[in-house]
Design an enzyme around this catalytic site. Structure first.
Site, PDB file in Angstrom:
ATOM      1  N   CYS A  31       0.973  11.372  14.860  1.00  0.00           N
ATOM      2  CA  CYS A  31       2.249  10.713  15.145  1.00  0.00           C
ATOM      3  C   CYS A  31       2.230  10.054  16.506  1.00  0.00           C
ATOM      4  O   CYS A  31       1.684  10.577  17.463  1.00  0.00           O
ATOM      5  CB  CYS A  31       3.385  11.732  15.096  1.00  0.00           C
ATOM      6  SG  CYS A  31       3.865  12.137  13.428  1.00  0.00           S
TER       7      CYS A  31
ATOM      8  N   ARG B 299      -4.060  13.917  14.552  1.00  0.00           N
ATOM      9  CA  ARG B 299      -4.124  14.221  15.961  1.00  0.00           C
ATOM     10  C   ARG B 299      -4.683  15.626  16.198  1.00  0.00           C
ATOM     11  O   ARG B 299      -5.468  15.857  17.100  1.00  0.00           O
ATOM     12  CB  ARG B 299      -2.732  14.112  16.570  1.00  0.00           C
ATOM     13  CG  ARG B 299      -2.755  14.445  18.017  1.00  0.00           C
ATOM     14  CD  ARG B 299      -1.521  14.042  18.749  1.00  0.00           C
ATOM     15  NE  ARG B 299      -1.674  14.471  20.125  1.00  0.00           N
ATOM     16  CZ  ARG B 299      -2.341  13.809  21.036  1.00  0.00           C
ATOM     17  NH1 ARG B 299      -2.912  12.668  20.740  1.00  0.00           N
ATOM     18  NH2 ARG B 299      -2.458  14.283  22.261  1.00  0.00           N
TER      19      ARG B 299
ATOM     20  N   ARG C   7      -0.259   9.860  24.680  1.00  0.00           N
ATOM     21  CA  ARG C   7      -0.621  11.252  24.373  1.00  0.00           C
ATOM     22  C   ARG C   7      -1.939  11.585  25.066  1.00  0.00           C
ATOM     23  O   ARG C   7      -3.004  11.577  24.457  1.00  0.00           O
ATOM     24  CB  ARG C   7      -0.683  11.464  22.858  1.00  0.00           C
ATOM     25  CG  ARG C   7       0.687  11.197  22.228  1.00  0.00           C
ATOM     26  CD  ARG C   7       0.763  11.584  20.790  1.00  0.00           C
ATOM     27  NE  ARG C   7       0.874  13.022  20.610  1.00  0.00           N
ATOM     28  CZ  ARG C   7       1.311  13.600  19.490  1.00  0.00           C
ATOM     29  NH1 ARG C   7       1.689  12.861  18.482  1.00  0.00           N
ATOM     30  NH2 ARG C   7       1.370  14.918  19.386  1.00  0.00           N
ATOM     31  N   PRO C   8      -1.847  11.883  26.372  1.00  0.00           N
ATOM     32  CA  PRO C   8      -3.063  12.136  27.144  1.00  0.00           C
ATOM     33  C   PRO C   8      -3.747  13.438  26.735  1.00  0.00           C
ATOM     34  O   PRO C   8      -3.120  14.312  26.145  1.00  0.00           O
ATOM     35  CB  PRO C   8      -2.554  12.229  28.586  1.00  0.00           C
ATOM     36  CG  PRO C   8      -1.109  12.544  28.493  1.00  0.00           C
ATOM     37  CD  PRO C   8      -0.627  12.054  27.161  1.00  0.00           C
ATOM     38  N   ILE C   9      -5.043  13.541  27.063  1.00  0.00           N
ATOM     39  CA  ILE C   9      -5.767  14.784  26.789  1.00  0.00           C
ATOM     40  C   ILE C   9      -6.428  15.326  28.058  1.00  0.00           C
ATOM     41  O   ILE C   9      -7.373  16.099  27.996  1.00  0.00           O
ATOM     42  CB  ILE C   9      -6.818  14.596  25.664  1.00  0.00           C
ATOM     43  CG1 ILE C   9      -7.668  13.361  25.926  1.00  0.00           C
ATOM     44  CG2 ILE C   9      -6.176  14.535  24.295  1.00  0.00           C
ATOM     45  CD1 ILE C   9      -8.891  13.288  25.033  1.00  0.00           C
ATOM     46  N   ASP C  10      -5.888  14.884  29.206  1.00  0.00           N
ATOM     47  CA  ASP C  10      -6.506  15.286  30.483  1.00  0.00           C
ATOM     48  C   ASP C  10      -6.510  16.804  30.686  1.00  0.00           C
ATOM     49  O   ASP C  10      -7.442  17.346  31.292  1.00  0.00           O
ATOM     50  CB  ASP C  10      -5.783  14.603  31.653  1.00  0.00           C
ATOM     51  CG  ASP C  10      -4.288  14.891  31.646  1.00  0.00           C
ATOM     52  OD1 ASP C  10      -3.622  14.553  30.646  1.00  0.00           O
ATOM     53  OD2 ASP C  10      -3.791  15.489  32.613  1.00  0.00           O
ATOM     54  N   GLN C  11      -5.502  17.508  30.165  1.00  0.00           N
ATOM     55  CA  GLN C  11      -5.461  18.969  30.375  1.00  0.00           C
ATOM     56  C   GLN C  11      -6.504  19.681  29.504  1.00  0.00           C
ATOM     57  O   GLN C  11      -7.043  20.710  29.887  1.00  0.00           O
ATOM     58  CB  GLN C  11      -4.066  19.533  30.098  1.00  0.00           C
ATOM     59  CG  GLN C  11      -2.989  18.984  31.015  1.00  0.00           C
ATOM     60  CD  GLN C  11      -3.326  19.181  32.480  1.00  0.00           C
ATOM     61  OE1 GLN C  11      -3.544  20.294  32.958  1.00  0.00           O
ATOM     62  NE2 GLN C  11      -3.395  18.078  33.215  1.00  0.00           N
TER      63      GLN C  11
ATOM     64  N   ARG D 208       2.863  14.982   5.324  1.00  0.00           N
ATOM     65  CA  ARG D 208       1.907  15.574   6.275  1.00  0.00           C
ATOM     66  C   ARG D 208       2.312  16.998   6.637  1.00  0.00           C
ATOM     67  O   ARG D 208       1.457  17.840   6.869  1.00  0.00           O
ATOM     68  CB  ARG D 208       1.885  14.762   7.585  1.00  0.00           C
ATOM     69  CG  ARG D 208       1.034  13.514   7.555  1.00  0.00           C
ATOM     70  CD  ARG D 208       0.916  12.946   8.956  1.00  0.00           C
ATOM     71  NE  ARG D 208       0.734  14.044   9.903  1.00  0.00           N
ATOM     72  CZ  ARG D 208       1.162  14.047  11.159  1.00  0.00           C
ATOM     73  NH1 ARG D 208       1.786  13.013  11.639  1.00  0.00           N
ATOM     74  NH2 ARG D 208       0.957  15.089  11.934  1.00  0.00           N
TER      75      ARG D 208
ATOM     76  N   LYS E 275       2.723  24.806   9.983  1.00  0.00           N
ATOM     77  CA  LYS E 275       1.744  23.710  10.024  1.00  0.00           C
ATOM     78  C   LYS E 275       0.965  23.722  11.331  1.00  0.00           C
ATOM     79  O   LYS E 275      -0.262  23.620  11.340  1.00  0.00           O
ATOM     80  CB  LYS E 275       2.481  22.378   9.877  1.00  0.00           C
ATOM     81  CG  LYS E 275       1.689  21.170  10.340  1.00  0.00           C
ATOM     82  CD  LYS E 275       2.569  19.947  10.359  1.00  0.00           C
ATOM     83  CE  LYS E 275       2.168  18.825  11.243  1.00  0.00           C
ATOM     84  NZ  LYS E 275       1.870  19.010  12.616  1.00  0.00           N
ATOM     85  N   ASN E 276       1.676  23.837  12.450  1.00  0.00           N
ATOM     86  CA  ASN E 276       0.985  23.713  13.737  1.00  0.00           C
ATOM     87  C   ASN E 276       0.075  24.904  14.032  1.00  0.00           C
ATOM     88  O   ASN E 276      -0.845  24.789  14.836  1.00  0.00           O
ATOM     89  CB  ASN E 276       1.990  23.494  14.876  1.00  0.00           C
ATOM     90  CG  ASN E 276       2.607  22.103  14.806  1.00  0.00           C
ATOM     91  OD1 ASN E 276       2.120  21.238  14.078  1.00  0.00           O
ATOM     92  ND2 ASN E 276       3.688  21.890  15.541  1.00  0.00           N
TER      93      ASN E 276
END
Ligand code: UD1
Length: 419
Positions: free
Chosen positions: A113, A89, A118-122, A393, A18-19
């Site tokens: 989930c 996500r 769940r940061p997205i800074d990177q 999912r 899936k991923n």
């Protein structure tokens, strides 16, 4: 509805990852050529990402249940509104793909989930290093670059999503991009292999340092996804939980080393073949301590499942969550089945009990949902699991696969189902 207490026996085929699928499908938008992708799992997250891509102008054909051919030549726009991406996500991979192709992207902030912040800074840091101006306005991730140029990017935390997203954006940048402290998960390698099969030049995926030499364009390809490490781990632990004997087929045993090692420690027999693993348990389960870590450590996505398995192990076990800050919400549900677990911060202490008893529980997220299935298989009597849309999912035909192994499991439509 599951009636517990049955031993799982027989063979199960593991689906594609899936991923990997949720990254590789949007990455196919980097080319105007056609990408034929095989071993794609038939799950809701895949259908969802395909629908988003269709709304952006891509067309796709389902050649068979697990083969999809994507034609991204019709994609003319780079905006994905909240309404279409909100439940997913992994739709953030559209950002890397659209930025790479159009040098601009506007994508609503992801859902998916919820297990803590769940940061997205990177991701942002990487896109900025490639030359994009990044802003976050009214929940939209908005990026624009005159051109993308390779750069050296040091990741402050090991992030699967950021590593993949930067890699996707960088394949069409000018010059060399170096990602240091990169994630090493099998699906990071799978995305790199897919991009290389389209004509990209990526080296080092699967190590801490990934080097991407930009190319001018990418073309058509045929590519088969790797097997799903987490689905395989789920069935391995289900076999152990039920005291069964299961051959888990279509896997890459190397990807499962951390799981096999833990199961052996718990007293479970493991036999490895080229592309299968046999899991068999006849004796009692021993206690174990587990810490989840980025690959090659024990995967966080199997944390709810290993905690479930340990609920009836002899003695006291400890499980420490090393990736997410808040991934024990499902423990209340296990307690409803009679588990004795206390949680303090990122650590769960599990006192083994002699048995679990069936009850009404709910899936609190995808992997917690899978944990509920395993708990129900272990429990005496009937367990009713609600909110199974989470399980759909990420698990392909879950009740069929467990049913074939001998589980007494059926799907029922409930009037009062929560969404
Ligand atoms: C992916 C998986 C998810 C798995 C996780 C860790 C997909 C679709 N999902 O999620 O199932 O649980 O890897 O193996 O592949 N972080 C930051 N800044 C960022 C990004 C992440 O601080 O910009 C932190 C997160 O808060 C978390 C850690 O890094 O603590 C790992 O997150 P990451 O590897 O990015 O997870 P995802 O890619 O979202």
């Amino acid at each position: 509805m599951i009636n517990g207490g049955r031993r799982l026996c027989g063979e199960v085929d593991i689906s594609g990852a899936k991923n990997a699928a949720v990254a590789i499908l949007p990455a196919a938008l980097l080319t105007k050529g056609r990408c034929r992708i095989e071993n794609v799992p038939d799950i809701k997250d895949v259908n969802h990402i395909l629908e988003i891509m269709r709304q952006l102008g891509a067309t796709y054909e389902k050649i068979d249940r697990n083969t999809i051919e994507i034609d991204g030549s019709g994609v003319k726009q780079w905006v994905a509104e909240y309404e279409i991406v909100k439940r997913m996500r992994a739709s953030y991979y559209l950002v890397g793909a659209l930025l790479g192709r159009f040098k601009k992207a506007k994508v609503a902030m992801p859902g998916g989930c919820n297990f803590g912040e769940r940061p997205i800074d990177q991701h942002t840091k990487g896109f900025e290093a490639l030359g994009a101006k990044v802003s976050l306005q009214q929940g939209m991730f908005d990026l624009e670059a005159e051109k993308l140029c390779g750069n050296a990017i040091y990741m402050d935390v090991v992030s699967v999503g950021a590593t993949i997203n930067i890699m996707i954006a960088a394949v069409l940048a000018e010059g060399l991009t170096v990602i240091e402290n990169a994630a090493k998960e099998p699906h990071v390698v799978d995305v790199a292999n897919f991009l290389n099969s389209m004509g990209a030049n990526i080296k080092g995926a699967g190590t801490d340092v990934i080097r991407i030499m930009g190319v001018e364009e990418l073309g058509s390809c045929t590519y088969a996804l790797i097997p799903d490490q987490i689905e395989a781990g789920t069935f391995m632990m289900a076999a152990a939980a039920s005291g069964g004997d299961v051959l888990v087929k279509n896997v890459i045993p190397k990807h499962l080393d951390a799981i096999s090692a833990k199961l052996v420690e718990m007293g479970v027999e493991i036999e490895e073949y080229d592309d299968a693993i046999r899991v068999k348990r006849s004796g009692v389960l021993h206690k174990a301590n587990v810490k989840t870590l980025p690959y090659p450590g024990f995967p966080t996505d199997l944390q709810p499942i290993v905690v479930t398995l340990l609920t009836t192990a002899e003695g006291t076990s400890m499980v420490n969550e090393g990736v997410w800050e808040n991934r024990f919400q499902y423990v209340d549900e296990l307690r409803r089945l009679g588990a004795n677990i206390s949680v303090s911060g990122r650590t769960a202490v599990i006192e083994g009990v002699s048995k679990l008893m069936g009850a009404y529980v709910k899936a609190t997220d995808l992997r917690a949902g899978a944990a509920m299935i395993i708990a129900a298989l272990m429990a005496e009597g009937t367990t009713r699991i609600t909110n199974i849309q989470y399980i759909d999912r990420g698990y392909e035909h879950v009740e069929e696969k467990f049913g074939k192994l001998g589980a007494d499991i059926k799907r029922e439509k409930m009037e009062d189902e929560e969404c």
